[in-house]
Design a protein around this motif. Structure first.
Motif, short mmCIF file in Angstrom:
data_model
loop_
_atom_site.label_atom_id
_atom_site.label_comp_id
_atom_site.label_asym_id
_atom_site.label_seq_id
_atom_site.Cartn_x
_atom_site.Cartn_y
_atom_site.Cartn_z
N SER A 21 25.07 18.39 -11.67
CA SER A 21 24.44 17.86 -12.88
C SER A 21 25.09 16.55 -13.31
O SER A 21 24.40 15.60 -13.70
CB SER A 21 24.51 18.89 -14.01
OG SER A 21 23.92 20.10 -13.64
N SER A 22 26.42 16.51 -13.25
CA SER A 22 27.16 15.33 -13.70
C SER A 22 26.91 14.14 -12.78
O SER A 22 26.80 13.00 -13.25
CB SER A 22 28.65 15.65 -13.76
OG SER A 22 28.91 16.70 -14.68
N SER A 36 16.36 17.52 -8.95
CA SER A 36 17.38 18.46 -8.46
C SER A 36 16.74 19.66 -7.78
O SER A 36 15.65 20.11 -8.15
CB SER A 36 18.26 18.96 -9.61
OG SER A 36 19.00 17.91 -10.18
N LYS A 38 18.16 23.59 -6.30
CA LYS A 38 19.27 24.54 -6.12
C LYS A 38 18.90 25.51 -5.00
O LYS A 38 17.82 26.12 -5.02
CB LYS A 38 19.52 25.32 -7.42
CG LYS A 38 20.52 26.47 -7.28
CD LYS A 38 21.93 25.97 -6.98
CE LYS A 38 22.90 27.11 -6.62
NZ LYS A 38 23.16 28.04 -7.70
N ASP A 70 22.10 27.58 -12.90
CA ASP A 70 22.42 26.17 -12.67
C ASP A 70 21.23 25.26 -12.95
O ASP A 70 21.41 24.09 -13.30
CB ASP A 70 22.90 25.96 -11.23
CG ASP A 70 24.34 26.42 -11.04
OD1 ASP A 70 25.16 26.14 -11.94
OD2 ASP A 70 24.64 27.06 -10.02
N ASN A 73 21.55 24.05 -16.32
CA ASN A 73 22.46 22.91 -16.41
C ASN A 73 21.74 21.62 -16.05
O ASN A 73 21.91 20.59 -16.72
CB ASN A 73 23.66 23.11 -15.48
CG ASN A 73 24.76 23.94 -16.10
OD1 ASN A 73 25.01 23.86 -17.30
ND2 ASN A 73 25.40 24.77 -15.31
N TYR A 74 20.95 21.65 -14.98
CA TYR A 74 20.23 20.45 -14.56
C TYR A 74 19.32 19.95 -15.69
O TYR A 74 19.28 18.75 -15.99
CB TYR A 74 19.38 20.71 -13.32
CG TYR A 74 20.10 21.23 -12.11
CD1 TYR A 74 21.47 21.08 -11.95
CD2 TYR A 74 19.41 21.91 -11.11
CE1 TYR A 74 22.13 21.57 -10.83
CE2 TYR A 74 20.06 22.41 -9.99
CZ TYR A 74 21.41 22.24 -9.86
OH TYR A 74 22.05 22.73 -8.75
N GLU A 75 18.57 20.88 -16.27
CA GLU A 75 17.62 20.48 -17.32
C GLU A 75 18.34 19.92 -18.54
O GLU A 75 17.90 18.94 -19.14
CB GLU A 75 16.74 21.67 -17.72
CG GLU A 75 15.74 22.07 -16.66
CD GLU A 75 14.55 22.84 -17.24
OE1 GLU A 75 13.51 22.92 -16.54
OE2 GLU A 75 14.64 23.34 -18.38
N ARG A 76 19.45 20.55 -18.92
CA ARG A 76 20.17 20.09 -20.12
C ARG A 76 20.83 18.74 -19.88
O ARG A 76 20.83 17.87 -20.75
CB ARG A 76 21.23 21.13 -20.52
CG ARG A 76 20.65 22.37 -21.21
CD ARG A 76 21.74 23.28 -21.72
NE ARG A 76 22.45 23.94 -20.63
CZ ARG A 76 22.13 25.14 -20.16
NH1 ARG A 76 21.11 25.80 -20.65
NH2 ARG A 76 22.84 25.69 -19.18
N PHE A 77 21.44 18.56 -18.71
CA PHE A 77 22.15 17.32 -18.42
C PHE A 77 21.19 16.16 -18.15
O PHE A 77 21.42 15.03 -18.60
CB PHE A 77 23.06 17.51 -17.21
CG PHE A 77 24.44 18.01 -17.54
CD1 PHE A 77 25.56 17.29 -17.18
CD2 PHE A 77 24.63 19.22 -18.20
CE1 PHE A 77 26.84 17.75 -17.47
CE2 PHE A 77 25.89 19.69 -18.50
CZ PHE A 77 27.01 18.95 -18.13
N LEU A 78 20.12 16.42 -17.40
CA LEU A 78 19.26 15.34 -16.90
C LEU A 78 17.99 15.15 -17.72
O LEU A 78 17.25 14.20 -17.47
CB LEU A 78 18.87 15.62 -15.45
CG LEU A 78 20.04 15.70 -14.45
CD1 LEU A 78 19.55 16.11 -13.08
CD2 LEU A 78 20.76 14.36 -14.38
N GLU A 146 22.02 21.23 -4.55
CA GLU A 146 23.23 22.05 -4.60
C GLU A 146 23.06 23.24 -3.67
O GLU A 146 22.12 24.02 -3.81
CB GLU A 146 23.50 22.54 -6.02
CG GLU A 146 24.74 23.42 -6.10
CD GLU A 146 24.88 24.17 -7.41
OE1 GLU A 146 25.70 25.11 -7.47
OE2 GLU A 146 24.15 23.85 -8.37
#
Length: 461
Positions: A21-22, A36, A38, A70, A73-78, A146
């Motif tokens: 994500s980062s 992304s 997974k 995960d 995480n992708y949705e929140r970060f990107l 990932e």
């Protein structure tokens, strides 16, 4: 399409999802569009039937897909909206291949892992990678993949072989492999040990994949001597050895990667330097620093069934984090096993019972999240009753909301047998009922959709 593959070695739980994500955040900050994927090597079709104790939270996407946490995480970060096809599992791949075999699509050939399974994996990746997920038209510039699990796991082998073929197929300018590994420190010696990473990289290379970058997980920043040793024995340039050490909050990780010029190494490998801009992470920096500077905390009692693994409620925790930061509070979450609040536990485990009630009574607010089955329901109901009677702010999500309705009906309305039909199909006061006419559109068994039937005009607070 440019691909960035994130693999992991030595142990699981290194934070490959946050790393992926980062990396996506940093590339997006360089002006690139990112999507992304997974890959989960388990045989389940999706995460929907898996216990939270087994695999953490089941994250539900906008299209109803029940996927690995995960992807949350992708949705929140990107800031993207992914689909169920962005989560690939062994079960999905084998199901698609077997369906083709039954229809005769392979024209009588012997169906094998290579080439049929590996081809199906490659086709799935290439098809999903071009689907826009950011609300814009056309495919993204980079797809971050990932690979779940740890290099060397037998269930990962078909995916590693497919990814090896994909890297050769798309060419070196379109494929970048980042390997995440652990750098432990032995308590007695106090030395950063590189041998586990060396073995992990050697195994990865034996399978036909050579990492372009190494991301080392450690408690403290890596020493220069450790980086030089990793470079020498893993055949990775020193400038391509990144370090993600422990930080106050995960919002610092994109900043760590930016500060180590991770974007430059990735863009150089993908031949995108001329297309990208310097990373603009000003807003991200402000968000991370805002959290670090918060001084006033709020105690939140989380009364749930799966508190033994906090990843079971990851999205709830992240939502609380965002809400608290928006109100200038630092969240302090106290985990309470719902069953510890019940009267039975006072006899069987008196210490746990006393500790649970002490924690509940010291909280500023109470949150009861979702869950399935009737285990712990009585404890949740006691928590809801305590919150209502003592004017403690209460938030019930899914099962937690059902609990508050049942508790109100029993304690205030005097309906002693009020219940949800999920727990008691014969209850004379069904305050939460099953509506099959609504559930016909759902495709994610075995969980049912429950709607709240408010049988009287009452206000719940």
């Amino acid at each position: 399409m440019k691909y960035v593959l994130i693999s992991g070695g030595v142990v699981s739980g290194l934070g490959k999802g946050v790393t992926a994500s980062s990396i996506g955040v940093v590339l997006k900050a360089c002006g690139l569009r990112v999507t992304s994927i997974k890959i989960d090597p388990y045989l389940n079709i999706d995460a929907g039937t898996m216990s939270p104790f087994e695999h953490g939270e089941v994250f539900v996407l906008d299209d109803g897909g029940e996927v690995d946490l995960d992807l949350g995480n992708y949705e929140r970060f990107l800031d993207v909206t992914l689909t169920k096809d962005n989560n690939i599992t062994t079960g999905k791949i084998y199901q698609s291949v077997l369906e083709k075999e039954r229809k005769g699509d392979y024209l009588g050939k012997t169906v094998q892992v290579v080439p049929h399974i590996t081809d199906a994996i490659k086709d799935w990746i290439e098809t999903v990678a071009v689907i826009p997920v950011d609300g814009k038209e056309g495919p993204a510039d980079v797809c971050v993949i990932e690979l779940g699990g740890t290099v060397g796991d037998i269930e990962s082998m078909p995916f590693i072989e497919a990814l090896r073929q994909l890297s050769f197929q798309v060419g070196p300018d379109n494929f970048c492999l980042i390997h995440v590994s652990l750098i432990p420190v032995l308590g007695v010696v106090g030395e950063q040990k590189t041998k586990p990473t060396q073995h992990s990289v050697r195994e990865l290379r034996a399978l036909g994949l050579t990492p372009h970058l190494l991301t080392s997980r450690s408690a403290e920043p890596l020493l220069e001597s450790t980086k030089e040793k990793l470079s020498k024995f893993c055949h990775v340039p020193v400038e391509n050895i990144l370090n993600i050490h422990d930080v106050p909050n995960i919002w610092h990780i994109p900043l760590l990667l930016r500060n180590q010029n991770a974007h430059h190494s990735i863009l150089q490998q993908l031949n995108l330097l001329s297309q990208a801009t310097p990373p603009d992470l000003q807003q991200w920096t402000e968000m991370a620093e805002t959290y670090d500077n918060l001084t006033e905390s709020v105690r939140i009692a989380m009364v749930g069934k799966y508190v033994g693994l906090t990843d079971s409620y990851l999205s709830v925790v992240k939502a609380l984090l965002h809400a608290c930061v928006a109100r200038s509070f630092k969240p302090s979450i106290d985990w309470i096993a719902a069953s510890d609040l019940e009267d039975d536990s006072e006899k069987s485990t008196p210490e746990a019972h006393a500790a649970a009630w002490k924690t509940l009574k010291s909280a500023d607010c109470v949150l009861v999240p979702g869950g399935f089955g009737d285990r712990g329901v009585r404890g949740m109901m006691l928590a809801a009753k305590y919150a209502r009677e003592n004017s403690v702010p209460y938030l019930g999500i899914c099962l937690g909301m059902q609990i508050s309705v049942i508790e109100f009906a029993r304690s205030v309305l005097g309906w002693e047998r009020a219940n949800s039909v999920e727990f008691d199909a014969q209850t004379p006061n069904p305050v939460v009922i099953f509506m099959p006419e609504v559930c016909t559109c759902l495709t994610s068994p075995p969980f049912s959709l429950f709607y709240f039937l408010f049988v009287c005009n009452v206000s719940l607070s």
